[in-house]
Scaffold this motif. Structure first.
Motif, PDB file in Angstrom:
ATOM      1  N   ALA A 167       0.845  -1.192   0.000  1.00 38.40           N
ATOM      2  CA  ALA A 167       0.000   0.000   0.000  1.00 38.40           C
ATOM      3  C   ALA A 167       0.879   1.241   0.000  1.00 38.40           C
ATOM      4  O   ALA A 167       2.098   1.164   0.199  1.00 38.40           O
ATOM      5  CB  ALA A 167      -0.905   0.002   1.242  1.00 38.40           C
ATOM      6  N   LEU A 168       0.265   2.379  -0.239  1.00 39.55           N
ATOM      7  CA  LEU A 168       0.940   3.661  -0.016  1.00 39.55           C
ATOM      8  C   LEU A 168       0.225   4.366   1.130  1.00 39.55           C
ATOM      9  O   LEU A 168      -0.913   4.047   1.471  1.00 39.55           O
ATOM     10  CB  LEU A 168       1.008   4.509  -1.283  1.00 39.55           C
ATOM     11  CG  LEU A 168      -0.264   4.850  -2.041  1.00 39.55           C
ATOM     12  CD1 LEU A 168      -0.938   6.075  -1.441  1.00 39.55           C
ATOM     13  CD2 LEU A 168       0.055   5.131  -3.503  1.00 39.55           C
ATOM     14  N   PHE A 169       0.923   5.326   1.733  1.00 41.80           N
ATOM     15  CA  PHE A 169       0.445   5.941   2.975  1.00 41.80           C
ATOM     16  C   PHE A 169       0.462   7.458   2.822  1.00 41.80           C
ATOM     17  O   PHE A 169       1.505   8.043   2.528  1.00 41.80           O
ATOM     18  CB  PHE A 169       1.335   5.521   4.147  1.00 41.80           C
ATOM     19  CG  PHE A 169       1.410   4.033   4.361  1.00 41.80           C
ATOM     20  CD1 PHE A 169       0.671   3.427   5.366  1.00 41.80           C
ATOM     21  CD2 PHE A 169       2.207   3.230   3.552  1.00 41.80           C
ATOM     22  CE1 PHE A 169       0.733   2.054   5.566  1.00 41.80           C
ATOM     23  CE2 PHE A 169       2.279   1.862   3.739  1.00 41.80           C
ATOM     24  CZ  PHE A 169       1.537   1.270   4.743  1.00 41.80           C
ATOM     25  N   VAL A 170      -0.691   8.074   3.031  1.00 45.13           N
ATOM     26  CA  VAL A 170      -0.810   9.529   2.965  1.00 45.13           C
ATOM     27  C   VAL A 170      -0.885  10.067   4.391  1.00 45.13           C
ATOM     28  O   VAL A 170      -1.772   9.682   5.163  1.00 45.13           O
ATOM     29  CB  VAL A 170      -2.064   9.948   2.178  1.00 45.13           C
ATOM     30  CG1 VAL A 170      -2.143  11.481   2.091  1.00 45.13           C
ATOM     31  CG2 VAL A 170      -2.060   9.330   0.793  1.00 45.13           C
ATOM     32  N   LEU A 230       4.119   2.023  -7.537  1.00 44.92           N
ATOM     33  CA  LEU A 230       4.090   2.109  -8.996  1.00 44.92           C
ATOM     34  C   LEU A 230       4.901   0.992  -9.644  1.00 44.92           C
ATOM     35  O   LEU A 230       4.480   0.405 -10.643  1.00 44.92           O
ATOM     36  CB  LEU A 230       4.631   3.465  -9.446  1.00 44.92           C
ATOM     37  CG  LEU A 230       3.753   4.690  -9.140  1.00 44.92           C
ATOM     38  CD1 LEU A 230       4.513   5.966  -9.433  1.00 44.92           C
ATOM     39  CD2 LEU A 230       2.467   4.635  -9.972  1.00 44.92           C
ATOM     40  N   SER A 231       6.075   0.702  -9.060  1.00 42.94           N
ATOM     41  CA  SER A 231       6.987  -0.259  -9.688  1.00 42.94           C
ATOM     42  C   SER A 231       6.786  -1.697  -9.227  1.00 42.94           C
ATOM     43  O   SER A 231       7.194  -2.640  -9.908  1.00 42.94           O
ATOM     44  CB  SER A 231       8.435   0.156  -9.401  1.00 42.94           C
ATOM     45  OG  SER A 231       8.715   0.061  -8.008  1.00 42.94           O
ATOM     46  N   GLY A 232       6.200  -1.869  -8.046  1.00 46.05           N
ATOM     47  CA  GLY A 232       6.039  -3.208  -7.502  1.00 46.05           C
ATOM     48  C   GLY A 232       7.261  -3.710  -6.755  1.00 46.05           C
ATOM     49  O   GLY A 232       7.282  -4.856  -6.294  1.00 46.05           O
ATOM     50  N   PHE A 270      -5.012   1.662  -5.845  1.00 45.68           N
ATOM     51  CA  PHE A 270      -4.323   2.802  -6.447  1.00 45.68           C
ATOM     52  C   PHE A 270      -4.092   2.557  -7.934  1.00 45.68           C
ATOM     53  O   PHE A 270      -4.269   3.470  -8.768  1.00 45.68           O
ATOM     54  CB  PHE A 270      -2.991   3.027  -5.725  1.00 45.68           C
ATOM     55  CG  PHE A 270      -2.220   4.226  -6.209  1.00 45.68           C
ATOM     56  CD1 PHE A 270      -2.764   5.497  -6.146  1.00 45.68           C
ATOM     57  CD2 PHE A 270      -0.940   4.083  -6.733  1.00 45.68           C
ATOM     58  CE1 PHE A 270      -2.058   6.607  -6.589  1.00 45.68           C
ATOM     59  CE2 PHE A 270      -0.229   5.177  -7.174  1.00 45.68           C
ATOM     60  CZ  PHE A 270      -0.789   6.440  -7.105  1.00 45.68           C
ATOM     61  N   GLN A 271      -3.707   1.355  -8.306  1.00 51.43           N
ATOM     62  CA  GLN A 271      -3.492   1.027  -9.718  1.00 51.43           C
ATOM     63  C   GLN A 271      -4.793   1.130 -10.513  1.00 51.43           C
ATOM     64  O   GLN A 271      -4.807   1.618 -11.648  1.00 51.43           O
ATOM     65  CB  GLN A 271      -2.905  -0.376  -9.838  1.00 51.43           C
ATOM     66  CG  GLN A 271      -1.460  -0.475  -9.366  1.00 51.43           C
ATOM     67  CD  GLN A 271      -0.918  -1.894  -9.437  1.00 51.43           C
ATOM     68  OE1 GLN A 271      -1.603  -2.845  -9.073  1.00 51.43           O
ATOM     69  NE2 GLN A 271       0.311  -2.033  -9.909  1.00 51.43           N
ATOM     70  N   LYS A 272      -5.899   0.678  -9.911  1.00 51.97           N
ATOM     71  CA  LYS A 272      -7.198   0.797 -10.578  1.00 51.97           C
ATOM     72  C   LYS A 272      -7.557   2.260 -10.803  1.00 51.97           C
ATOM     73  O   LYS A 272      -8.073   2.646 -11.859  1.00 51.97           O
ATOM     74  CB  LYS A 272      -8.280   0.115  -9.734  1.00 51.97           C
ATOM     75  CG  LYS A 272      -8.222  -1.402  -9.728  1.00 51.97           C
ATOM     76  CD  LYS A 272      -9.362  -1.955  -8.867  1.00 51.97           C
ATOM     77  CE  LYS A 272      -9.333  -3.477  -8.816  1.00 51.97           C
ATOM     78  NZ  LYS A 272     -10.413  -4.017  -7.946  1.00 51.97           N
ATOM     79  N   PHE A 273      -7.269   3.072  -9.790  1.00 59.20           N
ATOM     80  CA  PHE A 273      -7.566   4.502  -9.892  1.00 59.20           C
ATOM     81  C   PHE A 273      -6.793   5.137 -11.050  1.00 59.20           C
ATOM     82  O   PHE A 273      -7.355   5.894 -11.847  1.00 59.20           O
ATOM     83  CB  PHE A 273      -7.214   5.191  -8.582  1.00 59.20           C
ATOM     84  CG  PHE A 273      -7.284   6.694  -8.650  1.00 59.20           C
ATOM     85  CD1 PHE A 273      -8.504   7.351  -8.567  1.00 59.20           C
ATOM     86  CD2 PHE A 273      -6.132   7.456  -8.812  1.00 59.20           C
ATOM     87  CE1 PHE A 273      -8.572   8.737  -8.637  1.00 59.20           C
ATOM     88  CE2 PHE A 273      -6.196   8.826  -8.893  1.00 59.20           C
ATOM     89  CZ  PHE A 273      -7.419   9.473  -8.807  1.00 59.20           C
ATOM     90  N   LEU A 296      -8.192   4.230 -14.436  1.00 61.49           N
ATOM     91  CA  LEU A 296      -9.446   4.922 -14.743  1.00 61.49           C
ATOM     92  C   LEU A 296      -9.258   6.425 -14.916  1.00 61.49           C
ATOM     93  O   LEU A 296     -10.067   7.089 -15.576  1.00 61.49           O
ATOM     94  CB  LEU A 296     -10.469   4.656 -13.635  1.00 61.49           C
ATOM     95  CG  LEU A 296     -11.008   3.230 -13.534  1.00 61.49           C
ATOM     96  CD1 LEU A 296     -11.867   3.067 -12.280  1.00 61.49           C
ATOM     97  CD2 LEU A 296     -11.823   2.882 -14.779  1.00 61.49           C
ATOM     98  N   HIS A 297      -8.193   6.965 -14.289  1.00 58.34           N
ATOM     99  CA  HIS A 297      -7.967   8.419 -14.313  1.00 58.34           C
ATOM    100  C   HIS A 297      -6.522   8.729 -14.713  1.00 58.34           C
ATOM    101  O   HIS A 297      -5.719   9.189 -13.890  1.00 58.34           O
ATOM    102  CB  HIS A 297      -8.268   9.024 -12.940  1.00 58.34           C
ATOM    103  CG  HIS A 297      -9.650   8.743 -12.444  1.00 58.34           C
ATOM    104  ND1 HIS A 297     -10.752   9.451 -12.858  1.00 58.34           N
ATOM    105  CD2 HIS A 297     -10.119   7.796 -11.573  1.00 58.34           C
ATOM    106  CE1 HIS A 297     -11.837   8.984 -12.268  1.00 58.34           C
ATOM    107  NE2 HIS A 297     -11.481   7.974 -11.484  1.00 58.34           N
ATOM    108  N   PRO A 298      -6.165   8.476 -15.976  1.00 57.17           N
ATOM    109  CA  PRO A 298      -4.782   8.734 -16.417  1.00 57.17           C
ATOM    110  C   PRO A 298      -4.371  10.199 -16.298  1.00 57.17           C
ATOM    111  O   PRO A 298      -3.176  10.508 -16.284  1.00 57.17           O
ATOM    112  CB  PRO A 298      -4.787   8.267 -17.880  1.00 57.17           C
ATOM    113  CG  PRO A 298      -6.225   8.293 -18.286  1.00 57.17           C
ATOM    114  CD  PRO A 298      -7.004   7.951 -17.063  1.00 57.17           C
TER     115      PRO A 298
END
Length: 201
Positions: free
Chosen positions: A22-25, A60-62, A85-88, A91-93
């Protein structure tokens, strides 16, 4: 996508070489980012704060996380699963320019850290660079160059690759020279120009 949660101090969010999940905000608080040597020596890279995004490049890179993230105080963090996040992004390039901007900002901060460690020749020079960098990056909590420093001298030493004793001695010297002053955890840069001279000596 976000799942905000509160974390107490000294909680590890992820570790170096751990598979990315995951990423963390960061919504509130402060997170120490560090790397460790095989012998267990820790080098603190920076303190991440509100608005920072952790684990972006790995998401992003895995690739595994490249550092360890640990809370310094009570913090509120939004966790975004890598898959979501990848799905987002798919859908939103149109979000990619913002992602690239954030990656560029993180690269600039990494280069700044390398400059402090690699090109500064002495502990006073490294410490002066660090204090000025904290001030420039918005870690000043109040006007007149006042900084809240929630770290011990040993932890500050982790930033610049030196010992606790050297940090204590150098800060004492800076205070004697009227470059900085201390009131509890608050530090005031009383002579920024002179401190900059130390940093660029």
């Amino acid at each position: 996508m976000e799942y905000p949660s509160s974390y107490a101090a000294n909680v590890v969010l992820f570790t170096e070489r751990e598979p990315v999940r995951a990423l963390f905000v960061i919504l509130e608080g402060a997170i120490r980012l560090s790397i460790n040597s095989i012998k267990g020596r820790r080098l603190t890279l920076r303190i991440a704060r509100k608005g920072d995004i952790l684990g972006l490049s790995s998401s992003l890179s895995g690739t595994p996380y490249g550092m360890t993230a640990e809370t310094l105080c009570l913090s509120k963090i939004a966790v975004i699963e890598r898959r979501e996040f990848q799905k987002f992004l798919a859908l939103h390039p149109d979000a990619y320019p913002s992602v690239n901007e954030e990656l560029g900002r993180q690269m600039a901060m990494a280069c700044s850290q390398l400059r402090t460690l690699g090109l500064s020749s002495s502990a006073p020079q490294k410490l002066a660079c660090l204090l000025l960098e904290w001030s420039d990056n918005g870690q000043a909590m109040e006007p007149e160059g006042r900084l809240r420093v929630p770290l011990t001298h040993s932890e500050i030493g982790d930033f610049i690759g030196t010992s606790r004793e050297t940090v204590t001695r150098t800060l004492s010297s800076f205070k004697t020279l009227h470059l900085v002053d201390f009131h509890g955890s608050m530090m005031t840069i009383t002579n920024r120009a002179a401190l900059a001279d130390f940093a660029h000596a």
